[in-house]
Design a protein around this motif. Structure first.
Motif, PDB file in Angstrom:
ATOM      1  N   ILE A  11     -65.900  56.686 -13.085  1.00 26.22           N
ATOM      2  CA  ILE A  11     -65.319  57.912 -13.632  1.00 26.22           C
ATOM      3  C   ILE A  11     -66.405  58.975 -13.632  1.00 26.22           C
ATOM      4  O   ILE A  11     -67.511  58.729 -14.128  1.00 26.22           O
ATOM      5  CB  ILE A  11     -64.784  57.694 -15.058  1.00 26.22           C
ATOM      6  CG1 ILE A  11     -63.743  56.576 -15.077  1.00 26.22           C
ATOM      7  CG2 ILE A  11     -64.203  58.986 -15.625  1.00 26.22           C
ATOM      8  CD1 ILE A  11     -63.338  56.143 -16.468  1.00 26.22           C
ATOM      9  N   THR A  12     -66.124  60.132 -13.069  1.00 28.39           N
ATOM     10  CA  THR A  12     -67.100  61.212 -12.985  1.00 28.39           C
ATOM     11  C   THR A  12     -66.575  62.440 -13.723  1.00 28.39           C
ATOM     12  O   THR A  12     -65.426  62.824 -13.535  1.00 28.39           O
ATOM     13  CB  THR A  12     -67.392  61.580 -11.518  1.00 28.39           C
ATOM     14  OG1 THR A  12     -67.891  60.425 -10.830  1.00 28.39           O
ATOM     15  CG2 THR A  12     -68.435  62.689 -11.433  1.00 28.39           C
ATOM     16  N   VAL A  13     -67.439  63.020 -14.562  1.00 28.20           N
ATOM     17  CA  VAL A  13     -67.118  64.259 -15.261  1.00 28.20           C
ATOM     18  C   VAL A  13     -68.235  65.253 -14.956  1.00 28.20           C
ATOM     19  O   VAL A  13     -69.402  64.977 -15.237  1.00 28.20           O
ATOM     20  CB  VAL A  13     -66.988  64.057 -16.779  1.00 28.20           C
ATOM     21  CG1 VAL A  13     -66.625  65.385 -17.457  1.00 28.20           C
ATOM     22  CG2 VAL A  13     -65.953  62.993 -17.104  1.00 28.20           C
ATOM     23  N   VAL A  14     -67.882  66.387 -14.356  1.00 24.55           N
ATOM     24  CA  VAL A  14     -68.857  67.438 -14.067  1.00 24.55           C
ATOM     25  C   VAL A  14     -68.905  68.351 -15.283  1.00 24.55           C
ATOM     26  O   VAL A  14     -67.959  69.070 -15.570  1.00 24.55           O
ATOM     27  CB  VAL A  14     -68.485  68.230 -12.802  1.00 24.55           C
ATOM     28  CG1 VAL A  14     -69.554  69.273 -12.501  1.00 24.55           C
ATOM     29  CG2 VAL A  14     -68.305  67.284 -11.616  1.00 24.55           C
ATOM     30  N   THR A  45     -81.095  72.441 -17.799  1.00 22.22           N
ATOM     31  CA  THR A  45     -80.176  71.453 -18.352  1.00 22.22           C
ATOM     32  C   THR A  45     -80.529  71.221 -19.814  1.00 22.22           C
ATOM     33  O   THR A  45     -81.695  71.237 -20.193  1.00 22.22           O
ATOM     34  CB  THR A  45     -80.269  70.119 -17.591  1.00 22.22           C
ATOM     35  OG1 THR A  45     -81.625  69.656 -17.596  1.00 22.22           O
ATOM     36  CG2 THR A  45     -79.805  70.275 -16.166  1.00 22.22           C
ATOM     37  N   LEU A  46     -79.512  71.020 -20.640  1.00 22.85           N
ATOM     38  CA  LEU A  46     -79.760  70.714 -22.039  1.00 22.85           C
ATOM     39  C   LEU A  46     -79.933  69.211 -22.196  1.00 22.85           C
ATOM     40  O   LEU A  46     -79.695  68.442 -21.255  1.00 22.85           O
ATOM     41  CB  LEU A  46     -78.604  71.211 -22.887  1.00 22.85           C
ATOM     42  CG  LEU A  46     -77.337  70.330 -22.967  1.00 22.85           C
ATOM     43  CD1 LEU A  46     -76.477  70.794 -24.139  1.00 22.85           C
ATOM     44  CD2 LEU A  46     -76.536  70.383 -21.691  1.00 22.85           C
ATOM     45  N   ASN A  47     -80.364  68.786 -23.374  1.00 20.26           N
ATOM     46  CA  ASN A  47     -80.520  67.359 -23.655  1.00 20.26           C
ATOM     47  C   ASN A  47     -79.138  66.716 -23.670  1.00 20.26           C
ATOM     48  O   ASN A  47     -78.325  66.965 -24.568  1.00 20.26           O
ATOM     49  CB  ASN A  47     -81.212  67.177 -25.001  1.00 20.26           C
ATOM     50  CG  ASN A  47     -81.541  65.715 -25.282  1.00 20.26           C
ATOM     51  OD1 ASN A  47     -81.090  64.820 -24.568  1.00 20.26           O
ATOM     52  ND2 ASN A  47     -82.327  65.475 -26.306  1.00 20.26           N
ATOM     53  N   VAL A  48     -78.858  65.908 -22.661  1.00 18.53           N
ATOM     54  CA  VAL A  48     -77.505  65.363 -22.499  1.00 18.53           C
ATOM     55  C   VAL A  48     -77.143  64.397 -23.624  1.00 18.53           C
ATOM     56  O   VAL A  48     -75.965  64.112 -23.857  1.00 18.53           O
ATOM     57  CB  VAL A  48     -77.383  64.681 -21.117  1.00 18.53           C
ATOM     58  CG1 VAL A  48     -78.096  63.328 -21.120  1.00 18.53           C
ATOM     59  CG2 VAL A  48     -75.921  64.522 -20.712  1.00 18.53           C
ATOM     60  N   ALA A 102     -76.149  59.851 -16.823  1.00 17.14           N
ATOM     61  CA  ALA A 102     -76.021  61.277 -17.121  1.00 17.14           C
ATOM     62  C   ALA A 102     -77.270  62.027 -16.686  1.00 17.14           C
ATOM     63  O   ALA A 102     -78.393  61.594 -16.974  1.00 17.14           O
ATOM     64  CB  ALA A 102     -75.768  61.483 -18.615  1.00 17.14           C
ATOM     65  N   ASN A 103     -77.082  63.153 -16.013  1.00 14.85           N
ATOM     66  CA  ASN A 103     -78.205  64.013 -15.623  1.00 14.85           C
ATOM     67  C   ASN A 103     -78.862  64.616 -16.857  1.00 14.85           C
ATOM     68  O   ASN A 103     -78.192  65.091 -17.764  1.00 14.85           O
ATOM     69  CB  ASN A 103     -77.733  65.156 -14.722  1.00 14.85           C
ATOM     70  CG  ASN A 103     -77.371  64.693 -13.330  1.00 14.85           C
ATOM     71  OD1 ASN A 103     -76.237  64.818 -12.902  1.00 14.85           O
ATOM     72  ND2 ASN A 103     -78.338  64.152 -12.604  1.00 14.85           N
ATOM     73  N   ASN A 104     -80.192  64.593 -16.863  1.00 17.63           N
ATOM     74  CA  ASN A 104     -80.959  65.226 -17.936  1.00 17.63           C
ATOM     75  C   ASN A 104     -82.075  66.064 -17.325  1.00 17.63           C
ATOM     76  O   ASN A 104     -83.163  66.177 -17.893  1.00 17.63           O
ATOM     77  CB  ASN A 104     -81.532  64.159 -18.874  1.00 17.63           C
ATOM     78  CG  ASN A 104     -81.871  64.700 -20.239  1.00 17.63           C
ATOM     79  OD1 ASN A 104     -81.196  65.590 -20.756  1.00 17.63           O
ATOM     80  ND2 ASN A 104     -82.923  64.194 -20.839  1.00 17.63           N
ATOM     81  N   ASN A 134     -74.671  67.106 -14.095  1.00 19.51           N
ATOM     82  CA  ASN A 134     -75.170  68.454 -14.365  1.00 19.51           C
ATOM     83  C   ASN A 134     -76.448  68.625 -13.543  1.00 19.51           C
ATOM     84  O   ASN A 134     -77.546  68.660 -14.083  1.00 19.51           O
ATOM     85  CB  ASN A 134     -75.442  68.655 -15.857  1.00 19.51           C
ATOM     86  CG  ASN A 134     -75.825  70.083 -16.179  1.00 19.51           C
ATOM     87  OD1 ASN A 134     -75.550  71.011 -15.413  1.00 19.51           O
ATOM     88  ND2 ASN A 134     -76.481  70.280 -17.308  1.00 19.51           N
ATOM     89  N   THR A 135     -76.295  68.689 -12.236  1.00 19.74           N
ATOM     90  CA  THR A 135     -77.439  68.788 -11.338  1.00 19.74           C
ATOM     91  C   THR A 135     -77.920  70.226 -11.250  1.00 19.74           C
ATOM     92  O   THR A 135     -77.139  71.163 -11.388  1.00 19.74           O
ATOM     93  CB  THR A 135     -77.089  68.269  -9.934  1.00 19.74           C
ATOM     94  OG1 THR A 135     -76.056  69.085  -9.377  1.00 19.74           O
ATOM     95  CG2 THR A 135     -76.590  66.834 -10.002  1.00 19.74           C
TER      96      THR A 135
END
Length: 304
Positions: free
Chosen positions: A183-186, A70-73, A113-115, A145-146
């Protein structure tokens, strides 16, 4: 300091939400917190906001393509929120999950946010923040971003995995019980149980969008070999069968496969994310009176 100072409780125990190095910084932190209490929202016609400091056009180049990392969110957040200003919650605790308050075109929102991997501390932080936003009536924005979680190999890893799952269950409970709009954004991968804690499709968010690069599946297709070599009767599969199943998993995990079956609200371009989220926030603010929501503090923030 090591036994009970500010650094210990902000980095290790998670009992403190913010760390201030000086009295001046503490006053500024208090002002920032008060600004997010959501007591007197401005009328919609008078909303005033700043553009992000960084161009939203750059989001297309930041969209994750490697689902093993994962990148730095925060690079993404800085291109979505007003003035690129983010009031982070528990910044030094559970750092694989980024939580905090921001404004998107003048609308206050709580961001989760996933990080990285949703660890034990990160899941606890997430549950605390969700309950806090629910008490304040602040809408929630989840950026998923799991990553793939490896199989448990040792007893110590099994114990750590058990504790992590318990914390994720606490976060799922907070998501399920929160009555504010979600609100969810994948933005990348959406795999396994972590997607449930991040308000995936099963939790019926108010809006669910996917970036074109998004993947939704129980497991990452690139890690599927360890699960696919045996069928349901424990009979080894041939290499041809494994390749066919992996190809099927690759096709059915794409964002367009999901969206074409109306499992979400559509595939959106990364550079349009800020505009679309703002439109969603305007819709939920207009319909908020219909929500079954009480200003009474019936649910406290759990400090476990």
């Amino acid at each position: 300091e090591d036994l009970g100072g500010a650094a210990l409780h902000s980095k290790v125990s998670g009992c403190v939400d913010h760390f201030a190095a000086s009295e001046t910084e503490a006053y500024q932190c208090a002002r920032n917190i008060i600004s997010t209490l959501n007591f007197t929202p401005e009328p919609e016609d008078n909303l005033d906001y700043e553009s992000p400091l960084y161009s939203a056009e750059e989001l297309a180049g930041l969209a994750p393509r490697d689902y093993n990392h994962t990148l730095n969110v925060k690079l993404i957040l800085s291109r979505l929120i007003d003035g690129s200003r983010f009031l982070e919650f528990k910044a030094e605790y559970g750092m694989t999950l980024v939580t905090g308050f921001a404004w998107i075109k003048g609308h206050l929102v709580g961001i989760i946010a996933n990080n990285g991997e949703l660890s034990h501390d990160a899941a606890l932080k997430g549950s605390h923040f969700i309950q806090l936003c629910d008490q304040r009536g602040t809408p929630l924005l989840f950026l998923q971003n799991t990553a793939h979680v490896a199989l448990t190999a040792t007893l110590s890893q099994a114990e750590a995995n058990t504790n992590r799952l318990k914390a994720q269950a606490s976060m799922m409970t907070a998501v399920a019980c929160a009555s504010v709009p979600k609100i969810t954004v994948v933005i990348g991968g959406c795999y396994g149980g972590e997607s449930y804690a991040m308000c995936g499709r099963s939790f019926s968010p108010s809006f669910l969008f996917l970036w074109p690069n998004a993947r939704i599946a129980i497991m990452d297709p690139s890690h599927s070999a360890e699960y696919l070599h045996m069928d349901e009767n424990d009979i080894p599969r041939s290499e041809t069968e494994i390749r066919q199943l992996r190809k099927q998993l690759e096709e059915e995990s794409s964002a367009f496969y999901s969206s074409s079956r109306l499992w979400d609200d559509g595939v959106i371009l990364p550079e349009d994310t800020r505009k679309i989220i703002a439109q969603c926030l305007r819709i939920v603010s207009q319909q908020f009176y219909q929500q079954v929501y009480s200003k009474q503090l019936t649910n406290r923030v759990l400090r476990t």
